[in-house]
Design a protein around this motif. Structure first.
Motif, short mmCIF file in Angstrom:
data_model
loop_
_atom_site.label_atom_id
_atom_site.label_comp_id
_atom_site.label_asym_id
_atom_site.label_seq_id
_atom_site.Cartn_x
_atom_site.Cartn_y
_atom_site.Cartn_z
N THR A 12 0.84 -1.21 0.00
CA THR A 12 0.00 0.00 0.00
C THR A 12 0.87 1.25 0.00
O THR A 12 0.63 2.18 -0.78
CB THR A 12 -0.94 0.01 1.22
OG1 THR A 12 -1.79 -1.14 1.15
CG2 THR A 12 -1.79 1.26 1.26
N ILE A 13 1.88 1.29 0.87
CA ILE A 13 2.79 2.44 0.90
C ILE A 13 3.41 2.66 -0.47
O ILE A 13 3.41 3.78 -1.00
CB ILE A 13 3.93 2.22 1.94
CG1 ILE A 13 3.40 2.21 3.36
CG2 ILE A 13 5.01 3.29 1.78
CD1 ILE A 13 4.43 1.74 4.40
N MET A 14 3.93 1.60 -1.04
CA MET A 14 4.65 1.71 -2.30
C MET A 14 3.73 2.09 -3.46
O MET A 14 4.13 2.86 -4.34
CB MET A 14 5.38 0.39 -2.59
CG MET A 14 6.43 0.03 -1.56
SD MET A 14 7.77 1.23 -1.44
CE MET A 14 8.68 0.79 -2.93
N PRO A 25 7.74 14.51 -2.32
CA PRO A 25 7.58 13.53 -1.24
C PRO A 25 6.16 13.45 -0.71
O PRO A 25 5.39 14.41 -0.78
CB PRO A 25 8.54 14.02 -0.15
CG PRO A 25 8.87 15.41 -0.49
CD PRO A 25 8.60 15.63 -1.94
N LEU A 26 5.85 12.27 -0.19
CA LEU A 26 4.54 12.01 0.40
C LEU A 26 4.77 11.54 1.84
O LEU A 26 5.63 10.69 2.09
CB LEU A 26 3.83 10.92 -0.41
CG LEU A 26 2.39 10.56 -0.08
CD1 LEU A 26 1.48 11.78 -0.22
CD2 LEU A 26 1.91 9.44 -0.98
N LEU A 54 14.42 0.87 -1.71
CA LEU A 54 13.16 0.98 -2.45
C LEU A 54 12.50 2.34 -2.26
O LEU A 54 11.71 2.77 -3.12
CB LEU A 54 12.20 -0.14 -2.05
CG LEU A 54 12.69 -1.57 -2.37
CD1 LEU A 54 11.69 -2.60 -1.86
CD2 LEU A 54 12.92 -1.73 -3.86
N VAL A 55 12.79 3.00 -1.14
CA VAL A 55 12.29 4.36 -0.90
C VAL A 55 13.44 5.22 -0.38
O VAL A 55 14.43 4.71 0.14
CB VAL A 55 11.11 4.43 0.11
CG1 VAL A 55 9.92 3.66 -0.39
CG2 VAL A 55 11.53 3.93 1.47
N ARG A 56 13.29 6.52 -0.54
CA ARG A 56 14.23 7.50 0.02
C ARG A 56 13.43 8.47 0.87
O ARG A 56 12.29 8.79 0.53
CB ARG A 56 14.94 8.27 -1.09
CG ARG A 56 15.91 7.45 -1.90
CD ARG A 56 16.67 8.25 -2.93
NE ARG A 56 15.77 8.94 -3.86
CZ ARG A 56 15.77 10.25 -4.08
NH1 ARG A 56 16.59 11.05 -3.44
NH2 ARG A 56 14.92 10.77 -4.95
N GLY A 64 9.01 13.80 3.40
CA GLY A 64 8.26 12.56 3.35
C GLY A 64 9.09 11.52 2.64
O GLY A 64 10.31 11.46 2.81
N TYR A 65 8.46 10.72 1.82
CA TYR A 65 9.14 9.63 1.14
C TYR A 65 8.85 9.67 -0.35
O TYR A 65 7.78 10.09 -0.79
CB TYR A 65 8.69 8.29 1.72
CG TYR A 65 9.14 8.12 3.15
CD1 TYR A 65 10.38 7.59 3.44
CD2 TYR A 65 8.32 8.55 4.20
CE1 TYR A 65 10.81 7.47 4.75
CE2 TYR A 65 8.74 8.43 5.51
CZ TYR A 65 10.00 7.90 5.78
OH TYR A 65 10.42 7.80 7.07
#
Length: 140
Positions: A12-14, A25-26, A54-56, A64-65
């Motif tokens: 879900t996040i991804m 960013p989110l 996979l995320v920064r 955020g990300y």
């Protein structure tokens, strides 16, 4: 193989990050609110995703990300392996008799194939209409 809430919420996040790819960013708070999830739980899931590249994270007031790569290059398999570990339907496949071992290997390979050939881009762009068979046209 059973995917836990770690895998489901991690996806879900991804997917949310993929939908906003290129827009900045989110925050996890926004993701949690829009999906009615616990922000605290999402914070626990983001660390392994960040460690895997996979995320920064982006710091600051509007931080955020963001995804670590383009949505077309990250697969569901990448995410599930980070959060759930190796993809295997049964522990100890090696000890099974050959006929059962072959079945478990085929199941494992089918699951891997689906996960490794489904990108975040596919998931972010999915619509209900994609899953509806074509209508029939009748002429009188």
């Amino acid at each position: 193989m059973k995917i836990s809430t770690k895998g489901r919420y991690g996806l879900t996040i991804m997917i949310e990050l993929a939908k906003k790819h290129g827009e900045g960013p989110l925050s996890l708070k926004a993701i949690a609110q829009s999906n009615d999830l616990s922000e605290h739980y999402l914070e626990q899931l983001i660390a392994p995703l960040r460690n895997a590249g996979l995320v920064r994270s982006i710091r600051g007031a509007y931080g955020g990300y963001v995804l670590g790569d383009t949505p077309s290059k990250i697969t569901a398999g990448d995410i599930i392996r980070v959060l759930e570990g190796p993809i295997t339907p049964v522990e100890g496949i090696e000890e099974e008799e050959p006929v059962k071992r072959q079945l478990w290997i085929r199941i494992r390979d089918a699951v891997k194939d689906v996960l490794d050939n489904t990108t975040l881009e596919d998931l972010a762009n999915f619509s209900e209409d994609d899953n509806v068979p074509d209508s029939y046209m009748f002429y009188i």
